[in-house]
Every structure is written in C-alpha cells, then in structure tokens.
Enzyme design. Structure first.
Site, PDB file in Angstrom:
ATOM      1  CB  CYS A 102      12.487  30.974   4.325  1.00  0.00           C
ATOM      2  SG  CYS A 102      13.952  30.267   3.537  1.00  0.00           S
ATOM      3  CG  HIS A 135      10.114  26.845   5.362  1.00  0.00           C
ATOM      4  ND1 HIS A 135       9.475  27.540   4.358  1.00  0.00           N
ATOM      5  CD2 HIS A 135      11.443  26.874   5.053  1.00  0.00           C
ATOM      6  CE1 HIS A 135      10.364  27.958   3.475  1.00  0.00           C
ATOM      7  NE2 HIS A 135      11.571  27.579   3.869  1.00  0.00           N
ATOM      8  CD  GLU A 193       6.094  27.675   5.610  1.00  0.00           C
ATOM      9  OE1 GLU A 193       6.865  27.765   4.638  1.00  0.00           O
ATOM     10  OE2 GLU A 193       6.349  28.169   6.730  1.00  0.00           O
TER      11      GLU A 193
END
Length: 255
Positions: A78, A202, A204
């Site tokens: 991002c 994302h 994560e």
C-alpha cells in the site's frame, strides 16, 4: 532469519505478527543505522504523506535508497508501494519524497477515500505456482493506490477490474510524451522487479501467509546469490495441511 519492518507509522505491527506466525523475527526499523542489521525490509501500509514526513525527520531517505540500490529484498504494501515507485500521481499539494526503484507509475489514491475501502478475491496463479495453495488470494484494499503503468522489466503478479463508475485518471506528460487518460478496465495491484516486491493491498491483514513466504523466498535467493555455498531453509506452505489452524493469531485478521 530476521526481517526489518519500517516502523514509522501504519501496519508494521501486523507485518511483524504475520512474520512471527511463520517463525520469522521482525525487527522494527526507525533509524538509518538500524538498516545495517538486516538483509531485507518490509515497508508497510499507512498514510504515505505522514510516513514520508517522519522518514525525512529521521533522515531515513538516503539510507533507504542505498538499501534498495544494494539489491537487498524490499517489499512495499500500500503506502510502501507508493514509496518504492519511480513515479507517483494523485499526491497531496507539495507532493512527497519517494525512495524509487520500481519502474512504474502509481496513483496514490486510485480507489477513493477510506469509505471506498473494499475486499476482493484476486487471481494469483504465479503466487500459487511458487508457494502452493489456491490460485486466488484475498485482497484487502484500504484507501489503496493502484499501478497504472509498468516498465518492460516489471513482472505483474496480480491485477483487478476497475468499476464502471471509477473516474478516469489523467497521466501527466513525461519524457516528451503528452498527457493521456488512463482508460483501461483493469489496474495492476502486485508487481515484482528484481529485488523489489510491491502490493497495493494488505496481505498482513489476512491469514494467508503465502505473500510473506514468497518474500522470504526472495530473501533466500538473494543470500544464495551472495553466498552460493550457504544452506538455505526451505518452507512448506501448509505443512501437514493444517498449520495455520494450529498457530494462534495474536492480532485480529480478516479470514
């Protein structure tokens, strides 16, 4: 193995937790000298202008550019993607410093405001071929950028459709070219170029560890090239097929 995670602002804790779930230590990086202690770096998502101001405050840009130029693996998610791009458009007044290295043009806020954040299943056959699992992954887009153009040496790993109500974007003139309008019905959201990996979404924030394992594979390959005789650890994505279920998640994630 230890991986540096730029910890100025944004989702660095989530990256460190994702690394921990696959048995890798994440080291928070806030000062230039700390980069000397790691062989790879993750630049997390967050507010790119704020991250740039903090990086400038701590005099990190020269060290980050040197790190990227050294050939060490770096992954930007991002806002991290914006940092690594050679060219970014749609920035706030005054712009922001970039690290550069990725031969691409990124639109800083292509998908709109925070209210336009969304999730989408992305086709990732190259990721599946490398790391196993299904041929799709869950993409979490939070006030996300998009990659409008890439150079000839950039490998596209994932793209996604542009909705019919998406505003057309003007790409500023450069290198003698005229300003033109981006009218494609798909935008690129994940790329790789040499030692650099970038995702507009994302990973994560999901339980899918393949992106982090893919990046670790890049780290292993870089070490192997530097020391051909070294023995590298090989990772099995799912182990007995249920490893993610066995490992507790210590931060909230989207399933």
């Amino acid at each position: 193995m230890a991986v540096g995670v730029l910890a100025l602002q944004g989702s660095y804790n989530e990256h460190i937790a994702a690394l921990r779930r696959i048995g890798v230590k994440g080291i928070e990086i806030r000062k230039p000298e700390q980069l000397r202690g790691v062989d790879s770096l993750i630049i997390p998502g967050g507010e790119s202008t704020t991250m740039a101001k903090l990086a400038e405050l701590h005099n990190l840009f020269p060290a980050l550019r040197e790190f990227v130029g050294s050939g060490k693996p770096v992954w930007g998610t991002c806002a991290g993607l914006i940092f690594l791009a050679n060219k970014a458009i749609g920035q706030k007044t005054g712009g922001q410093d970039l690290i550069g290295g990725l031969d691409c043009t990124v639109h800083r806020n292509f998908f709109g405001s925070q209210l336009q954040s969304f999730e989408m299943e992305l086709s990732v056959p190259k990721l599946a071929e490398k790391e196993g699992g299904t041929s799709t992954c869950r993409g979490v887009f939070i006030r996300a950028p998009a990659i409008l153009e890439v150079g000839p040496n950039v490998e596209v790993i994932a793209d996604c459709p542009v909705s019919s109500d998406q505003l057309k974007v003007a790409i500023p003139a450069s290198d003698g070219q005229q300003e033109r309008e981006f009218t494609n019905n798909r935008v690129i959201v994940a790329i790789k170029q040499g030692n650099l990996l970038a995702t507009a979404f994302h990973p994560e924030l999901t339980s899918d560890s393949r992106w982090h394992r893919y990046f670790l594979g890049m780290v292993e390959e870089a070490k192997e090239e530097a020391t051909p005789s070294a023995v590298m650890v090989k990772y099995d994505l799912y182990g007995d097929g249920n490893d993610r279920a066995k490992k507790p998640h210590d931060l909230p994630i989207f399933e």
